[in-house]
Scaffold this motif. Sequence first.
Motif, PDB file in Angstrom:
ATOM      1  N   SER A 135       0.832  -1.207   0.000  1.00  0.00           N
ATOM      2  CA  SER A 135       0.000   0.000   0.000  1.00  0.00           C
ATOM      3  C   SER A 135       0.865   1.255   0.000  1.00  0.00           C
ATOM      4  O   SER A 135       0.556   2.239  -0.681  1.00  0.00           O
ATOM      5  CB  SER A 135      -0.926  -0.008   1.224  1.00  0.00           C
ATOM      6  N   GLN A 136       1.960   1.221   0.772  1.00  0.00           N
ATOM      7  CA  GLN A 136       2.858   2.378   0.809  1.00  0.00           C
ATOM      8  C   GLN A 136       3.505   2.602  -0.548  1.00  0.00           C
ATOM      9  O   GLN A 136       3.655   3.745  -1.004  1.00  0.00           O
ATOM     10  CB  GLN A 136       3.914   2.174   1.890  1.00  0.00           C
ATOM     11  N   ALA A 137       3.915   1.491  -1.197  1.00  0.00           N
ATOM     12  CA  ALA A 137       4.512   1.626  -2.531  1.00  0.00           C
ATOM     13  C   ALA A 137       3.510   2.204  -3.520  1.00  0.00           C
ATOM     14  O   ALA A 137       3.839   3.070  -4.333  1.00  0.00           O
ATOM     15  CB  ALA A 137       5.020   0.265  -3.017  1.00  0.00           C
ATOM     16  N   LEU A 138       2.257   1.730  -3.438  1.00  0.00           N
ATOM     17  CA  LEU A 138       1.221   2.256  -4.327  1.00  0.00           C
ATOM     18  C   LEU A 138       0.939   3.719  -4.037  1.00  0.00           C
ATOM     19  O   LEU A 138       0.748   4.528  -4.959  1.00  0.00           O
ATOM     20  CB  LEU A 138      -0.049   1.424  -4.167  1.00  0.00           C
ATOM     21  N   ALA A 139       0.942   4.085  -2.743  1.00  0.00           N
ATOM     22  CA  ALA A 139       0.720   5.490  -2.378  1.00  0.00           C
ATOM     23  C   ALA A 139       1.848   6.368  -2.916  1.00  0.00           C
ATOM     24  O   ALA A 139       1.618   7.480  -3.414  1.00  0.00           O
ATOM     25  CB  ALA A 139       0.606   5.622  -0.863  1.00  0.00           C
ATOM     26  N   SER A 140       3.097   5.860  -2.824  1.00  0.00           N
ATOM     27  CA  SER A 140       4.233   6.626  -3.346  1.00  0.00           C
ATOM     28  C   SER A 140       4.121   6.793  -4.854  1.00  0.00           C
ATOM     29  O   SER A 140       4.388   7.875  -5.397  1.00  0.00           O
ATOM     30  CB  SER A 140       5.540   5.919  -2.985  1.00  0.00           C
ATOM     31  N   GLU A 141       3.711   5.708  -5.526  1.00  0.00           N
ATOM     32  CA  GLU A 141       3.541   5.796  -6.981  1.00  0.00           C
ATOM     33  C   GLU A 141       2.453   6.789  -7.350  1.00  0.00           C
ATOM     34  O   GLU A 141       2.603   7.584  -8.282  1.00  0.00           O
ATOM     35  CB  GLU A 141       3.217   4.410  -7.531  1.00  0.00           C
TER      36      GLU A 141
END
Length: 227
Positions: free
Chosen positions: A147-153
Amino acid sequence: MANPLDTDAGSELFSSYEAEFKLVQADLTQKLDQIPELSGEPRKAAIGSAERALEEADELLGQMRLEKQNIPSSSRPKINQRFRNFETDVDSYKRKLRSLASDRAALFGSRYSDNPSGPSDVQLEQRQQLLSGTDRLDRSSQRLRSSQALASETEAIGAGTLADLHQQRERIAHTGQVLYESEGYVDRSVKTLRGMARRMATNKVITIAIITVLVILIFAVIYSKFR
């Protein structure tokens, strides 16, 4: 009105949960197929592993249930159908696992009796609960990192969009300045043309006056000769 970025992010996150669910589903199916071939402690361990996989599948269904609300209405019927299929599969897995777990003779093997509970069983159950909690924590951590990676993207996409909008704003401002300068050139051209028109009108009046004077002089000369 929903933000397009939020909608895209919701759709992508649902697809991520769906892909993860399919992996868990394949693993759970394999575990359930192996349980009938086992007995005793290996069977207990396999049932515990299947229970943990089933819990993970339930958690993923809960996440998908929330995320599918962010999907556009036009695509939601297909998503709902797939989600209902997933729920039906999970219910089927639960019934099959309960059936396998209820076979106490296969579960306890030669140690089966009417009162099978004992210190070793309690310790095994505690170990299984501890392993289950650890596995759930690991899976939750993995989902959090995803989720954090998706939020960063998503944040990077938003920053890129803002940069594009800033560039477009600068181009629009530059175009407005060019239009303003062009308007000034047009005004000066109009003034020049008006001045030329006035001079042409003046020259025309002067020419007519000269011709009139010449005609009068010609008539005067002719009149003086025949007088």
